[in-house]
Design a protein around this motif. Structure first.
Motif, PDB file in Angstrom:
ATOM      1  N   LYS A   1       0.824  -1.186  -0.097  1.00  0.00           N
ATOM      2  CA  LYS A   1      -0.158   0.021  -0.001  1.00  0.00           C
ATOM      3  C   LYS A   1       0.922   1.214   0.126  1.00  0.00           C
ATOM      4  CE  LYS A   1      -4.057  -1.887   2.546  1.00  0.00           C
ATOM      5  NZ  LYS A   1      -4.621  -1.827   3.798  1.00  0.00           N
ATOM      6  N   PRO A   2       0.417   2.400  -0.824  1.00  0.00           N
ATOM      7  CA  PRO A   2      -0.752   2.313  -1.720  1.00  0.00           C
ATOM      8  C   PRO A   2      -0.417   1.743  -2.661  1.00  0.00           C
ATOM      9  CG  PRO A   2       0.536   4.522  -1.612  1.00  0.00           C
ATOM     10  CD  PRO A   2       1.175   3.603  -0.756  1.00  0.00           C
ATOM     11  N   PHE A   3      -1.252   1.296  -3.671  1.00  0.00           N
ATOM     12  CA  PHE A   3      -1.073   0.557  -5.153  1.00  0.00           C
ATOM     13  C   PHE A   3      -1.940   1.008  -6.108  1.00  0.00           C
ATOM     14  CE2 PHE A   3      -3.676  -2.238  -2.505  1.00  0.00           C
ATOM     15  CZ  PHE A   3      -4.909  -2.237  -3.340  1.00  0.00           C
ATOM     16  N   GLY A   4      -1.766   0.928  -7.213  1.00  0.00           N
ATOM     17  CA  GLY A   4      -2.745   1.286  -8.311  1.00  0.00           C
ATOM     18  C   GLY A   4      -3.108  -0.098  -9.002  1.00  0.00           C
ATOM     19  N   ALA A   5      -4.212   0.184  -9.875  1.00  0.00           N
ATOM     20  CA  ALA A   5      -4.892  -1.034 -10.317  1.00  0.00           C
ATOM     21  C   ALA A   5      -3.966  -1.789 -11.240  1.00  0.00           C
ATOM     22  CB  ALA A   5      -6.082  -0.455 -11.352  1.00  0.00           C
ATOM     23  N   ASN A   6      -3.086  -1.148 -11.931  1.00  0.00           N
ATOM     24  CA  ASN A   6      -1.955  -2.103 -12.667  1.00  0.00           C
ATOM     25  C   ASN A   6      -1.235  -2.800 -11.701  1.00  0.00           C
ATOM     26  OD1 ASN A   6      -2.914  -1.216 -15.125  1.00  0.00           O
ATOM     27  ND2 ASN A   6      -1.297   0.609 -15.151  1.00  0.00           N
ATOM     28  N   GLN A   7      -0.826  -2.353 -10.442  1.00  0.00           N
ATOM     29  CA  GLN A   7      -0.090  -3.392  -9.691  1.00  0.00           C
ATOM     30  C   GLN A   7      -0.836  -4.589  -9.261  1.00  0.00           C
ATOM     31  OE1 GLN A   7       0.853   0.572  -7.384  1.00  0.00           O
ATOM     32  NE2 GLN A   7       2.699  -0.896  -6.675  1.00  0.00           N
ATOM     33  N   ILE A   8      -2.012  -4.260  -8.815  1.00  0.00           N
ATOM     34  CA  ILE A   8      -2.774  -5.585  -8.282  1.00  0.00           C
ATOM     35  C   ILE A   8      -3.028  -6.573  -9.461  1.00  0.00           C
ATOM     36  CG2 ILE A   8      -5.211  -4.387  -8.558  1.00  0.00           C
ATOM     37  CD1 ILE A   8      -3.963  -6.733  -5.786  1.00  0.00           C
ATOM     38  N   LEU A   9      -3.344  -5.904 -10.649  1.00  0.00           N
ATOM     39  CA  LEU A   9      -3.704  -6.748 -11.867  1.00  0.00           C
ATOM     40  C   LEU A   9      -2.360  -7.507 -12.272  1.00  0.00           C
ATOM     41  CD1 LEU A   9      -5.889  -4.356 -14.089  1.00  0.00           C
ATOM     42  CD2 LEU A   9      -6.582  -6.487 -12.937  1.00  0.00           C
ATOM     43  N   GLY A  10      -1.327  -6.765 -12.144  1.00  0.00           N
ATOM     44  CA  GLY A  10       0.197  -7.540 -12.536  1.00  0.00           C
ATOM     45  C   GLY A  10       0.349  -8.661 -11.621  1.00  0.00           C
ATOM     46  N   ALA A  11      -0.027  -8.462 -10.089  1.00  0.00           N
ATOM     47  CA  ALA A  11       0.101  -9.659  -9.109  1.00  0.00           C
ATOM     48  C   ALA A  11      -0.850 -10.819  -9.341  1.00  0.00           C
ATOM     49  CB  ALA A  11       0.061  -8.999  -7.871  1.00  0.00           C
ATOM     50  N   VAL A  12      -2.171 -10.219  -9.786  1.00  0.00           N
ATOM     51  CA  VAL A  12      -2.935 -11.532  -9.731  1.00  0.00           C
ATOM     52  C   VAL A  12      -2.537 -12.222 -11.236  1.00  0.00           C
ATOM     53  CG1 VAL A  12      -5.465 -11.967 -10.626  1.00  0.00           C
ATOM     54  CG2 VAL A  12      -4.831 -10.451  -8.577  1.00  0.00           C
ATOM     55  N   SER A  13      -2.446 -11.564 -12.412  1.00  0.00           N
ATOM     56  CA  SER A  13      -1.821 -12.332 -13.386  1.00  0.00           C
ATOM     57  C   SER A  13      -0.742 -13.266 -13.273  1.00  0.00           C
ATOM     58  CB  SER A  13      -1.545 -11.389 -14.551  1.00  0.00           C
ATOM     59  OG  SER A  13      -1.016 -11.973 -15.955  1.00  0.00           O
ATOM     60  N   ARG A  14       0.374 -12.836 -12.466  1.00  0.00           N
ATOM     61  CA  ARG A  14       1.476 -13.790 -12.149  1.00  0.00           C
ATOM     62  C   ARG A  14       1.128 -14.889 -11.383  1.00  0.00           C
ATOM     63  NH1 ARG A  14       3.567  -8.400 -11.658  1.00  0.00           N
ATOM     64  NH2 ARG A  14       3.506  -8.639  -9.260  1.00  0.00           N
ATOM     65  N   ALA A  15       0.186 -14.635 -10.241  1.00  0.00           N
ATOM     66  CA  ALA A  15      -0.108 -15.585  -9.557  1.00  0.00           C
ATOM     67  C   ALA A  15      -0.857 -16.587 -10.027  1.00  0.00           C
ATOM     68  CB  ALA A  15      -0.858 -14.924  -8.359  1.00  0.00           C
ATOM     69  N   LEU A  16      -1.859 -16.233 -10.903  1.00  0.00           N
ATOM     70  CA  LEU A  16      -2.564 -17.207 -11.893  1.00  0.00           C
ATOM     71  C   LEU A  16      -1.824 -17.996 -13.004  1.00  0.00           C
ATOM     72  CD1 LEU A  16      -5.867 -15.199 -12.441  1.00  0.00           C
ATOM     73  CD2 LEU A  16      -5.638 -17.298 -10.620  1.00  0.00           C
ATOM     74  N   ASP A  17      -0.885 -17.260 -13.514  1.00  0.00           N
ATOM     75  CA  ASP A  17       0.313 -18.006 -14.380  1.00  0.00           C
ATOM     76  C   ASP A  17       0.770 -18.963 -13.828  1.00  0.00           C
ATOM     77  OD1 ASP A  17      -1.087 -16.565 -16.646  1.00  0.00           O
ATOM     78  OD2 ASP A  17       0.916 -15.037 -16.691  1.00  0.00           O
ATOM     79  N   ARG A  18       1.394 -18.989 -12.516  1.00  0.00           N
ATOM     80  CA  ARG A  18       2.205 -19.831 -11.944  1.00  0.00           C
ATOM     81  C   ARG A  18       1.348 -21.002 -11.413  1.00  0.00           C
ATOM     82  NH1 ARG A  18       4.573 -15.016  -9.680  1.00  0.00           N
ATOM     83  NH2 ARG A  18       3.336 -15.126  -7.601  1.00  0.00           N
ATOM     84  N   LYS A  19      -0.055 -20.499 -11.065  1.00  0.00           N
ATOM     85  CA  LYS A  19      -0.708 -21.616 -10.459  1.00  0.00           C
ATOM     86  C   LYS A  19      -1.030 -22.703 -11.742  1.00  0.00           C
ATOM     87  CE  LYS A  19      -5.339 -22.474  -8.713  1.00  0.00           C
ATOM     88  NZ  LYS A  19      -5.077 -23.027  -7.396  1.00  0.00           N
ATOM     89  N   TYR A  20      -1.379 -22.173 -12.975  1.00  0.00           N
ATOM     90  CA  TYR A  20      -1.921 -23.092 -13.940  1.00  0.00           C
ATOM     91  C   TYR A  20      -0.485 -23.689 -14.427  1.00  0.00           C
ATOM     92  CZ  TYR A  20      -6.212 -20.423 -13.734  1.00  0.00           C
ATOM     93  OH  TYR A  20      -7.360 -19.780 -13.351  1.00  0.00           O
ATOM     94  N   LEU A  21       0.412 -23.102 -14.584  1.00  0.00           N
ATOM     95  CA  LEU A  21       1.519 -23.788 -14.929  1.00  0.00           C
ATOM     96  C   LEU A  21       1.981 -24.811 -14.183  1.00  0.00           C
ATOM     97  CD1 LEU A  21       4.143 -23.551 -17.157  1.00  0.00           C
ATOM     98  CD2 LEU A  21       5.313 -22.349 -15.311  1.00  0.00           C
ATOM     99  N   ARG A  22       1.823 -24.989 -12.823  1.00  0.00           N
ATOM    100  CA  ARG A  22       2.170 -25.818 -11.914  1.00  0.00           C
ATOM    101  C   ARG A  22       0.909 -27.059 -12.331  1.00  0.00           C
ATOM    102  NH1 ARG A  22       2.391 -21.909  -7.931  1.00  0.00           N
ATOM    103  NH2 ARG A  22       0.039 -22.636  -7.198  1.00  0.00           N
ATOM    104  N   ARG A  23      -0.143 -26.730 -12.320  1.00  0.00           N
ATOM    105  CA  ARG A  23      -1.070 -27.631 -12.979  1.00  0.00           C
ATOM    106  C   ARG A  23      -0.814 -28.203 -14.217  1.00  0.00           C
ATOM    107  NH1 ARG A  23      -6.613 -25.386 -14.934  1.00  0.00           N
ATOM    108  NH2 ARG A  23      -5.179 -25.083 -16.680  1.00  0.00           N
ATOM    109  N   ASP A  24      -0.543 -27.587 -15.155  1.00  0.00           N
ATOM    110  CA  ASP A  24      -0.323 -28.066 -16.553  1.00  0.00           C
ATOM    111  C   ASP A  24       0.935 -29.058 -16.463  1.00  0.00           C
ATOM    112  OD1 ASP A  24      -2.310 -26.684 -17.345  1.00  0.00           O
ATOM    113  OD2 ASP A  24      -1.179 -25.220 -18.272  1.00  0.00           O
ATOM    114  N   ASN A  25       2.014 -28.541 -15.826  1.00  0.00           N
ATOM    115  CA  ASN A  25       3.177 -29.614 -15.601  1.00  0.00           C
ATOM    116  C   ASN A  25       2.852 -30.798 -14.842  1.00  0.00           C
ATOM    117  OD1 ASN A  25       4.884 -27.704 -17.005  1.00  0.00           O
ATOM    118  ND2 ASN A  25       5.583 -26.516 -15.094  1.00  0.00           N
TER     119      ASN A  25
END
Length: 434
Positions: free
Chosen positions: A104-128
């Motif tokens: 904090k404080p953060f902007g919309a792009n920061q939270i969107l970037g964190a969410v995108s990275r977290a989901l990418d890692r999650k799906y990559l672990r699942r796919d692997n």
């Protein structure tokens, strides 16, 4: 990201609404919780791919809540929102399994970037995890080829059921393509972008079934997901269901009824979003009558049934399948294809194929490796390639000879089935010197 479900946990309504607004248009579902208690209730009701939570909340920190949920069987990645990110907090967060920090404080792009990275890692672990499993499995890949009436009936039923969540039981002899049909159904459904996970119930050791399917809490209090959780959002295909041990039958019945799974050693039952497909080459009704299979589980599975036809009942598809397998194996193994001449194609068409499509596939693979067909299928060097496959007279010849085989050589009966005169059959056979 568009298919993800996210839980936002924050005691401040303004922050919850802000996060919901920026995430809501980019993911499938966003829900809110104003407290740790409410968040725990939400996890009992539905599965979330990601949790975004504030660290400072009444009654405890976000890190305390994540740590507690991990012990219960928490199956979601977490992003921590905090005004402080000292070393102790960072170490505690890593131990708790937090994916990322947003300061904090953060902007919309920061939270969107964190969410995108977290989901990418999650799906990559699942796919692997799923890819490693498929590399060692004999998966039913490929197309559902054929233009026969028997296969057209199967296709029509698959298309009718594709958009539903109804369980489907595929039956039929071994080698008829039950898994291939199940994959085709998945590919036509709105789950096509999510996993298709195939499980051979006869191939998993009894002492590993529970952990393989349902997951397990490991010694470090981390959840190792089972195949049901890895398939979440997609389709789970259970093959050879007649060979399921009693303990699995009972556990699977509960999963089908409750749509929840409890990993081994976990306190929480995790909600599932799955389409269940089943397959067997056995007579399940007979198994139920003999007490070898649970009647209640059979009725749960057998809402809709698709019977896969044996290859002898769709013999007009043999030529197309043989040509496809020949191309596939010659390319994949880097070996020259064998000519499919008119004589070989006629012999393939007239053979009974007790092993069905799998036997045909194995024959073509073996022949490509050896550089020749077995003697009983060897050709005489006549027409080959597209000419042998598409020539109308040869197509008619293969069809008539197959019908004669089915009629034990009775020309009158073959003519009746074809809707032609006996003399027509006689003239054709004379022209073909048969």
């Amino acid at each position: 990201m568009s298919g993800a479900s996210i839980l936002v946990i924050d005691d401040e309504p303004g922050m919850r609404n802000f996060l919901t607004k920026i995430l809501g248009t980019r993911v499938k579902r966003v829900e809110q919780a104003a407290s740790a208690k409410e968040a725990s209730q939400k996890l009992d009701e539905a599965h979330f791919d990601l949790v975004v939570l504030d660290n400072i909340m009444p009654g405890g920190t976000g890190l305390d809540w994540v740590t507690e949920q991990r012990r219960k069987g928490f199956y979601a990645d977490a992003i921590l929102i905090t005004a402080y990110a000292d070393l102790d907090t960072a170490i505690t967060a890593l131990r708790a399994g937090v994916s990322d920090f947003v300061l904090k404080p953060f902007g919309a792009n920061q939270i969107l970037g964190a969410v995108s990275r977290a989901l990418d890692r999650k799906y990559l672990r699942r796919d692997n995890a799923l890819l490693r499993r498929e590399l060692y499995a004999d998966t039913g890949r490929g197309q559902l080829l054929g233009k026969s009436e028997a296969l057209a009936t199967v296709r029509a039923m698959i298309e009718k059921l594709a958009g539903l969540t109804t369980p489907v039981l595929f039956t039929g002899e071994s080698g008829t393509g039950k898994e291939l049909a199940a994959r085709h159904l998945h590919s036509l459904s709105d789950r096509r972008d999510n996993p298709f996970v195939a499980v051979n119930c006869a191939a998993i050791a009894p002492d590993r079934i529970a952990t393989e399917l349902f997951g397990v809490m490991e010694s470090d209090e981390r959840l190792k997901p089972g195949l049901l959780l890895l398939a979440d959002g997609g389709t789970l295909f259970l093959d050879e269901v007649a060979q399921m041990p009693d303990q699995l039958q009972a556990a699977l019945l509960r999963v089908l009824e409750d749509r929840k799974v409890r990993p081994v050693g976990a306190e929480r039952e995790i909600p599932l979003n799955l389409r269940f497909l089943f397959a067997t080459n056995a007579d399940l009704q007979k198994a139920v009558a003999e007490g070898r299979f649970r009647a209640d589980l059979f009725h749960r599975m057998n809402v809709m049934q698709i019977k896969m036809p044996p290859l002898k009942d769709r013999s007009e598809d043999i030529v197309e399948l043989a040509a496809m397998f020949m191309t596939h194996f010659s390319v994949s193994m880097g070996m020259p294809p064998l000519p499919l001449d008119d004589s070989t194609l006629l012999k393939l068409r007239r053979y009974d194929w007790p092993g069905n499509v799998r036997e045909l596939k194995n024959l073509i693979e073996r022949s490509v490796i050896l550089g020749a067909f077995p003697e009983e299928f060897a050709g005489n060097g006549g027409f080959s390639g597209a000419e042998a496959i598409e020539n109308l007279d040869l197509v008619v010849q293969r069809h008539i000879m197959h019908l004669l085989d089915m009629c034990d050589g009775n020309r009158a009966e073959a003519a009746r089935r074809l809707g032609v005169s006996r003399k027509t059959i006689d003239r054709k056979l004379a022209a073909w010197s048969m």
